[in-house]
Motif scaffolding. Structure first.
Motif, short mmCIF file in Angstrom:
data_model
loop_
_atom_site.label_atom_id
_atom_site.label_comp_id
_atom_site.label_asym_id
_atom_site.label_seq_id
_atom_site.Cartn_x
_atom_site.Cartn_y
_atom_site.Cartn_z
N ALA A 33 0.95 11.33 -16.41
CA ALA A 33 1.07 10.07 -15.70
C ALA A 33 0.17 10.12 -14.47
O ALA A 33 -0.05 11.18 -13.89
CB ALA A 33 2.52 9.82 -15.29
N MET A 34 -0.36 8.97 -14.11
CA MET A 34 -1.26 8.89 -12.96
C MET A 34 -0.77 7.81 -12.01
O MET A 34 -0.21 6.80 -12.44
CB MET A 34 -2.68 8.56 -13.42
CG MET A 34 -3.33 9.61 -14.30
SD MET A 34 -3.63 11.17 -13.46
CE MET A 34 -4.81 10.67 -12.20
N SER A 35 -1.03 8.03 -10.74
CA SER A 35 -0.57 7.10 -9.72
C SER A 35 -1.67 6.78 -8.73
O SER A 35 -2.59 7.59 -8.53
CB SER A 35 0.63 7.67 -8.95
OG SER A 35 1.73 7.85 -9.79
N TRP A 36 -1.56 5.62 -8.13
CA TRP A 36 -2.38 5.24 -6.98
C TRP A 36 -1.49 5.20 -5.75
O TRP A 36 -0.35 4.70 -5.81
CB TRP A 36 -3.03 3.88 -7.19
CG TRP A 36 -4.19 3.89 -8.13
CD1 TRP A 36 -4.18 3.59 -9.46
CD2 TRP A 36 -5.55 4.19 -7.80
NE1 TRP A 36 -5.44 3.69 -9.98
CE2 TRP A 36 -6.31 4.06 -8.99
CE3 TRP A 36 -6.22 4.56 -6.63
CZ2 TRP A 36 -7.69 4.29 -9.04
CZ3 TRP A 36 -7.58 4.78 -6.68
CH2 TRP A 36 -8.30 4.64 -7.87
N ARG A 45 0.97 7.86 3.77
CA ARG A 45 0.47 7.54 2.44
C ARG A 45 1.63 7.00 1.61
O ARG A 45 2.69 7.62 1.53
CB ARG A 45 -0.11 8.80 1.81
CG ARG A 45 -1.00 8.56 0.63
CD ARG A 45 -1.76 9.83 0.26
NE ARG A 45 -2.68 10.23 1.32
CZ ARG A 45 -3.52 11.26 1.20
NH1 ARG A 45 -3.54 11.97 0.09
NH2 ARG A 45 -4.31 11.57 2.20
N HIS A 46 1.41 5.86 0.97
CA HIS A 46 2.48 5.20 0.24
C HIS A 46 2.10 4.91 -1.20
O HIS A 46 0.94 4.62 -1.51
CB HIS A 46 2.86 3.88 0.94
CG HIS A 46 3.43 4.07 2.31
ND1 HIS A 46 4.69 4.57 2.54
CD2 HIS A 46 2.90 3.85 3.53
CE1 HIS A 46 4.92 4.64 3.83
NE2 HIS A 46 3.84 4.21 4.47
N ALA A 93 -6.81 -0.14 3.48
CA ALA A 93 -6.32 1.23 3.45
C ALA A 93 -7.35 2.09 2.71
O ALA A 93 -8.27 1.57 2.08
CB ALA A 93 -4.98 1.32 2.73
N VAL A 94 -7.14 3.39 2.79
CA VAL A 94 -7.83 4.31 1.90
C VAL A 94 -6.93 4.49 0.68
O VAL A 94 -5.74 4.77 0.81
CB VAL A 94 -8.11 5.66 2.57
CG1 VAL A 94 -8.81 6.61 1.59
CG2 VAL A 94 -8.95 5.47 3.82
N TYR A 95 -7.52 4.34 -0.50
CA TYR A 95 -6.77 4.41 -1.75
C TYR A 95 -7.07 5.73 -2.45
O TYR A 95 -8.24 6.13 -2.56
CB TYR A 95 -7.13 3.23 -2.64
CG TYR A 95 -6.49 1.94 -2.19
CD1 TYR A 95 -6.93 1.29 -1.04
CD2 TYR A 95 -5.44 1.38 -2.90
CE1 TYR A 95 -6.33 0.12 -0.60
CE2 TYR A 95 -4.84 0.20 -2.48
CZ TYR A 95 -5.29 -0.42 -1.33
OH TYR A 95 -4.69 -1.58 -0.89
#
Length: 116
Positions: A33-36, A45-46, A93-95
């Motif tokens: 699984a991958m998240s941003w 960081r959220h 934001a920085v992603y």
């Protein structure tokens, strides 16, 4: 060695769109699984969005992005994407992307600035 490379950020006007990309190296991408996530200036960081290893399930930070952002993946290219629509100044934001298996490995991030 896990490596994540984010790209696609930039300056966009409110209401505009951007598509972020993240290329993954060093692990079996299709099973992860991958998240941003995102980190606004001076804040933590959220979580933004995630997608399951087979792409069948997605989840979003409902309060802030649901209905505007879409996460997707291409396992043949080891890529995960974040389509961002109807951008707001508070999306600045920085992603970052991250594997949900290799929790301590982060990329360099890509800066998104929403401003007129």
């Amino acid at each position: 060695q896990v490596q994540l490379v984010e790209s696609g950020g930039g300056l966009v006007q409110p209401g505009g769109s951007l598509r972020l990309s993240c290329e993954a190296f060093g692990f079996t991408f299709s099973t992860s699984a991958m998240s941003w996530y995102r980190q606004a200036p001076g804040k933590g960081r959220h979580f933004v969005a995630s997608i399951s290893g087979n792409g069948g399930r997605t989840s979003y930070n409902a309060d802030s992005v649901k209905g505007r952002f879409i996460i997707s993946r291409d396992d043949a290219k080891n890529m995960v994407y974040l389509q961002m629509n109807f951008l707001l100044p508070e999306d600045t934001a920085v992603y970052y992307c991250r594997s949900d298996i290799y929790l301590s490995d982060w990329g360099q991030g890509t800066q998104v600035t929403v401003s007129s």
